[in-house]
Scaffold this active site. Structure first.
Site, PDB file in Angstrom:
ATOM      1  NE  ARG A 170      -6.539  -6.266 -20.739  1.00 37.64           N
ATOM      2  CZ  ARG A 170      -5.853  -5.076 -20.897  1.00 37.64           C
ATOM      3  NH1 ARG A 170      -5.578  -3.745 -20.336  1.00 37.64           N
ATOM      4  NH2 ARG A 170      -4.788  -5.336 -22.115  1.00 37.64           N
ATOM      5  NE  ARG A 196      -0.960 -11.645 -21.092  1.00 36.92           N
ATOM      6  CZ  ARG A 196      -1.615 -10.901 -21.801  1.00 36.92           C
ATOM      7  NH1 ARG A 196      -2.073 -11.800 -23.051  1.00 36.92           N
ATOM      8  NH2 ARG A 196      -2.294 -10.539 -21.302  1.00 36.92           N
ATOM      9  CG  ASN A 221      -0.154  -6.435 -23.145  1.00 36.49           C
ATOM     10  OD1 ASN A 221       1.092  -5.960 -23.712  1.00 36.49           O
ATOM     11  ND2 ASN A 221      -1.259  -6.550 -22.794  1.00 36.49           N
ATOM     12  CG  ASP A 222      -2.597 -12.458 -25.179  1.00 33.23           C
ATOM     13  OD1 ASP A 222      -1.797 -13.807 -24.873  1.00 33.23           O
ATOM     14  OD2 ASP A 222      -3.868 -12.165 -25.194  1.00 33.23           O
ATOM     15  NE  ARG A 280     -10.575  -8.308 -24.858  1.00 35.84           N
ATOM     16  CZ  ARG A 280      -8.796  -8.259 -23.837  1.00 35.84           C
ATOM     17  NH1 ARG A 280      -8.101  -8.166 -24.790  1.00 35.84           N
ATOM     18  NH2 ARG A 280      -8.694  -8.007 -22.501  1.00 35.84           N
ATOM     19  CB  CYS A 336      -5.177  -2.015 -27.156  1.00 41.14           C
ATOM     20  SG  CYS A 336      -4.822  -3.498 -27.971  1.00 41.14           S
ATOM     21  CG  HIS A 364      -1.951  -0.509   0.825  1.00 36.15           C
ATOM     22  ND1 HIS A 364      -3.129  -1.037   1.652  1.00 36.15           N
ATOM     23  CD2 HIS A 364      -2.626  -1.251  -0.425  1.00 36.15           C
ATOM     24  CE1 HIS A 364      -4.250  -1.704   1.584  1.00 36.15           C
ATOM     25  NE2 HIS A 364      -4.413  -1.351  -0.074  1.00 36.15           N
ATOM     26  CD  GLU A 407      -5.442 -11.545 -28.458  1.00 40.39           C
ATOM     27  OE1 GLU A 407      -5.162 -10.559 -27.072  1.00 40.39           O
ATOM     28  OE2 GLU A 407      -6.754 -11.621 -28.388  1.00 40.39           O
TER      29      GLU A 407
HETATM   30  C1  PEP Z   1      -2.875  -8.391 -25.625  1.00 37.72           C
HETATM   31  O1  PEP Z   1      -2.990  -9.492 -25.728  1.00 37.72           O
HETATM   32  O2  PEP Z   1      -2.278  -7.238 -25.823  1.00 37.72           O
HETATM   33  C2  PEP Z   1      -3.893  -7.019 -25.068  1.00 37.72           C
HETATM   34  C3  PEP Z   1      -3.919  -5.859 -25.070  1.00 37.72           C
HETATM   35  O3  PEP Z   1      -4.991  -8.325 -24.286  1.00 37.72           O
HETATM   36  P1  PEP Z   1      -5.005  -8.314 -22.723  1.00 37.72           P
HETATM   37  O4  PEP Z   1      -3.275  -8.049 -22.883  1.00 37.72           O
HETATM   38  O5  PEP Z   1      -6.072  -8.219 -22.497  1.00 37.72           O
HETATM   39  O6  PEP Z   1      -4.652  -9.843 -23.148  1.00 37.72           O
HETATM   40 MG    MG Z   2      -4.505 -10.936 -25.362  1.00 42.41          MG
END
Ligand code: PEP
Ligand code: MG
Length: 850
Positions: free
Chosen positions: A581, A745, A734-735, A618, A782, A474, A711
């Site tokens: 999300r 990840r 990210n994916d 999404r 994104c 915190h 992704e």
């Molecule tokens: C991603 O995969 O980059 C993405 C934006 O979706 P999430 O992180 O919610 O899987």
């Molecule tokens: Mg994703």
């Protein structure tokens, strides 16, 4: 104790008192697990001695690791559980000495466990000791004695036996296996949660097994479950075989996830990879005597002089006046502390940060915690002073929390100490010392509490460094929200620094530099001044469009999870929402939101954005690292490669259709777009679109724009063909990075290598943009690298038209776009595509101040 055959041929077993004391009905035990006979029927004894003895001949079939409970099995197969005290599992074995081991054969009267009666009385909820039969389907009648009993001598319970009950049905059904479940109970599946689970399992006709690795136990047997010694954070699965297997798995999974009715259970971590991190992260250590390392807790630079904060020592008397007076004192002190916390909460709220205020709301809850009060009160009843009882209680509780392997929970120990110290100060009448810090102070402390932080003199304290804590404490959260650079988990030698030592604190890198030269200090001061004026300028221009120097507009939108985020994003200049999300609205609740509830959320967001700013909704993206507690997800060896994202939507079509209807209904209120996650094959896109179109026609609303997350590498490679069928792509880096580099990840060790600026990922983005442009659709990003200043010029150079970024970075990313030149960005992107490693790509774009 001898068995005997009764008239009528029913067999009986006599159980002697396991402990001397006063025998009473289970119904009188102040714990529903026993009083409602969830573990089984039997008797309770209020002990006058500290020795637990075998009530009958038998074999030890279970001894709890905390040594407060033991089960023996008689020759007839009757399982007799003896449980010393209430909530004694939390003592973690302290005060208990077992005399037997698993598998030992014992005679009636043999000593099983000895315990420190004073310690247990002081630290546990009650000394009441229960003796219950856990496989009660073998017992037709219980004949119980009450009143004073002596262990090993007096019979306290007589059991009249029946034939064994029918086993669970395993015919005429299916075998269903749950997904992995991470046990959230701080003390694992000890008697209480095990009993709740067993009672639930007994409602189903199927045979249900609980598995951990190769170990398994019948979910209808408390003893078998306790025998597995399931600990907090253990990953288990359930296996049901029978006519109602699916329902059973669904209900039991949800019940275990929610802590089986146990108050202190923390929700299972979202990512199982995280829960595997049992050992604390390695402490950073520097070989440079002039550099102290720690964990980056709050980013930014500070130059100042050190000042050590010492905890105030409060002396308390152990013995109190009359229990009634001491109880009153404690209640008054808690009430006064609640007022103080409330005024702190109001103060930080008025400073415009509801997030900070929430921390003090959590403190309010600690003050309201009945367990803390009960434990302290029972010590007072034994003659202790209110201050002593309270200090012992909160310190023990904080100590217990700090031992937990769940980092988040362990760090809440600091909040308990904070609240505890506040009450103690009031009880002892000691005023908090108000220290007047010198200007440009960098505070050094073993630990700081949220209260210390709320009272910091912001004009004088420019940074701080603690030995304890991590980036999720915190204190770290408060530091970030106050914009104070901070370092946590620092090397211990930091406490040897004399007050007034000049230092440079780098909260971004997690370092404290000593003996810096005058020139270095001056350079850092200049950098700080420059960054400060830049942040101010960025905020001033947050509402101006993001157009490059050579006139190329880039839409800067926000990644959000809620209506509140949407409000914040708009206030910081977001030009739309590039990613909602929606799964956040489905998490941390007992069932999915209804169509109306979802429509309300999406409508609310559309209204906040107004008619011109778009919002990309999404569809539900669960599975992988995002389980939903109330929905059965099949066990998957590789959940990231399993029924995740849109694939889950096809498995649960009603859930998917409900969401699509909600989005369509809300779409009349603004510029809503639909985006499907995890599309890897064109068939998936077509199926998802068909579902949307069917629902649209049913509702008779206008069409909405449709896009997909890019992704999955196959989608990037197939982008040209997919582009014919959608209105936009949004790259989920990210994916895309995890699937391209084949690195989970959430993997703690691989995290440093998981960089979205890897040339392979950039190559796929390039391919996607080229494919999209052939059909005139736009591509956004994104994923996380959209908010990364080193990635922004490269992404723009690759042809990205929209950057959907984390809310707090909107003003700075917009400002950065305005400083760029498209031609130069294209050149950078072209060069990046030819490089070999992610770090080579990063070297192309040096960060300000590096
Ligand atoms: C991603 O995969 O980059 C993405 C934006 O979706 P999430 O992180 O919610 O899987
Ligand atoms: Mg994703």
């Amino acid at each position: 104790m001898a068995d005997r055959i009764r008239a009528g041929e029913a067999k009986t077993i006599q159980l002697a008192a396991p402990i001397s004391g006063y025998a009473l009905d289970l119904e009188s035990v102040p714990d529903p697990v026993f009083s409602q006979k969830m573990v089984g029927d039997g008797v309770s004894v209020d002990p006058t001695t500290a020795t637990l003895r075998a009530p009958v001949d038998g074999k030890i079939v279970q001894l709890h690791p905390s040594n407060h409970a033991v089960t023996l099995e008689t020759a007839e197969g009757i399982e007799v559980l003896m449980h010393i005290g209430l909530d004694t599992v939390e003592l973690r074995g302290k005060g208990f000495s077992p005399n037997v081991r698993l598998g030992d054969r014992v005679k009636a009267g043999d000593v099983l466990i000895e315990f420190d009666i004073d310690f247990v009385a002081l630290h546990a909820k009650s000394l009441l000791t229960q003796m219950v039969v856990t496989n009660g389907d073998r017992v037709a009648e219980y004949i119980q004695q009450s009143g004073m009993v002596e262990s090993g001598r007096d019979t306290v319970l007589e059991l009249v036996l029946t034939e064994p009950a029918n086993a669970a049905e395993t015919t005429g059904g299916e075998v269903v296996i749950s997904e992995p479940i991470v046990v959230p109970n701080p003390s694992g599946l000890h008697a209480r949660p095990a009993a709740v689970l067993v009672n639930l399992a007994k409602k189903y006709r199927s045979n249900i097994q609980l598995l951990r690795g190769d170990d398994r136990a019948n979910a209808r047997s408390v003893v078998a479950l306790m025998g597995l010694q399931i600990a907090h954070g253990d990953r288990i699965t359930l296996n049901a075989d029978g006519p109602d297997a699916k329902d059973a798995i669904l209900a039991l999974t949800a019940a275990i996830r929610s802590g089986l009715g146990e108050a202190g259970a923390s929700p299972a971590p979202a990512s199982i990879a995280q829960s595997d991190l049992k050992s604390p992260p390695p402490q950073p250590k520097s070989s440079d005597p002039n550099l102290i390392m720690g964990v980056a807790a709050s980013s930014g630079l500070a130059v100042g002089k050190t000042f050590r904060v010492c905890e105030q020592t409060l002396n308390v008397d152990e013995q109190g006046e009359s229990p009634a007076r001491e109880r009153r004192k404690l209640e008054d002190a808690i009430a006064a502390a609640a007022l103080e916390v409330e005024s702190l909460r109001a103060k930080v709220h008025a400073q415009g940060n509801p997030g900070k205020a929430a921390i003090f709301a959590a403190h309010q809850e600690i003050l309201d915690d009945p367990d803390l009060l009960d434990t302290a009160t029972s010590a007072i009843d034994k003659g202790k002073s209110a201050a002593f009882a309270w200090q012992q209680t909160y310190s023990a509780q904080a100590e217990r929390l700090s031992q937990l392997s769940n980092e988040l929970l362990a760090q809440r120990a600091n909040d308990i100490r904070d609240v505890g110290q506040r009450v103690l100060r009031i009880l002892t009448g000691v005023e908090a010392i108000a220290v007047k810090y010198p200007t440009n102070t960098i505070l050094l402390a073993e630990d700081l509490t949220p209260s210390d932080m709320a009272n910091l003199d912001r004009d004088r304290v420019v940074g701080f460094c603690t030995l304890a804590g991590g980036s999720t404490s915190h204190v770290a959260i408060l530091a970030r929200s106050m914009g104070i650079p901070a370092l946590a988990g620092a090397e211990a030698r930091v406490m040897d620094l004399a007050d007034g030592t000049p230092v440079i604190l780098n909260g971004t890198q997690g370092t404290l530099r000593l003996n810096a030269s005058e020139a270095e200090l001056e350079r850092t001061q200049l950098r700080i001044a420059r960054q400060k004026s830049m942040r101010a300028a960025e905020l001033q221009t947050a509402f101006e469009p993001a157009i490059t120097q050579d006139g190329h507009p880039v839409e800067v939108a926000a990644n959000i999870g809620s209506l509140k985020d949407a409000e914040e994003a708009v206030a910081l200049g977001a030009e739309g929402v590039g990613l909602l999300r929606t799964e956040f609205a489905f998490m941390e609740r007992p069932q999915a939101p209804t169509e109306d509830e979802q429509t309300g959320i999406y409508r609310g967001i559309a209204e906040v954005l107004g008619p011109d700013k778009p919002a990309i909704i999404r569809t539900l993206d669960v599975g992988g690292d995002k389980p939903l507690p109330y929905l059965p997800m099949p066990h998957e060896e590789n959940p990231f490669l399993g029924e995740r994202g849109i694939r889950f939507g096809f498995d649960q079509p009603e859930l998917q259709r409900t969401q699509l209807r909600a989005i369509l209904r809300a779409s009349t209120k603004g510029k809503l777009r639909v985006m499907f996650p995890m599309i890897g094959r064109i068939e998936e896109l077509r199926m998802a679109k068909a579902m949307l179109e069917e629902e649209r026609q049913r509702l008779d609303v206008p069409p909405v724009e449709i896009g997909i997350m890019l992704e999955v590498p196959s989608a990037a490679i197939m982008a040209e063909r997919l582009a014919k069928e959608v209105d936009f792509f949004s790259v989920g880096t990210n994916d895309l990075t995890q699937y391209t580099l084949a690195m989970d990840r959430g993997h703690p060790k691989l995290a440093p290598c998981l960089d979205g600026l890897h040339p392979a990922v950039l190559g796929l983005i390039d391919l996607a943009v080229r494919g999209a442009s052939q059909h005139g659709i736009w591509v956004g990003v994104c994923g996380g690298i959209g908010s990364d200043p080193q990635a922004v010029p490269i992404l723009i150079g690759l042809g990205i038209k929209e950057l959907s970024v984390s809310v707090s970075t909107i003003p700075s990313i917009k400002a950065q776009v305005r400083s760029l030149d498209l031609a130069r960005c294209r050149d950078l992107a072209e060069r990046a595509l030819t490089l070999e490693t992610a770090s080579e790509v990063r070297n192309l774009v040096p960060l300000e101040g590096d």
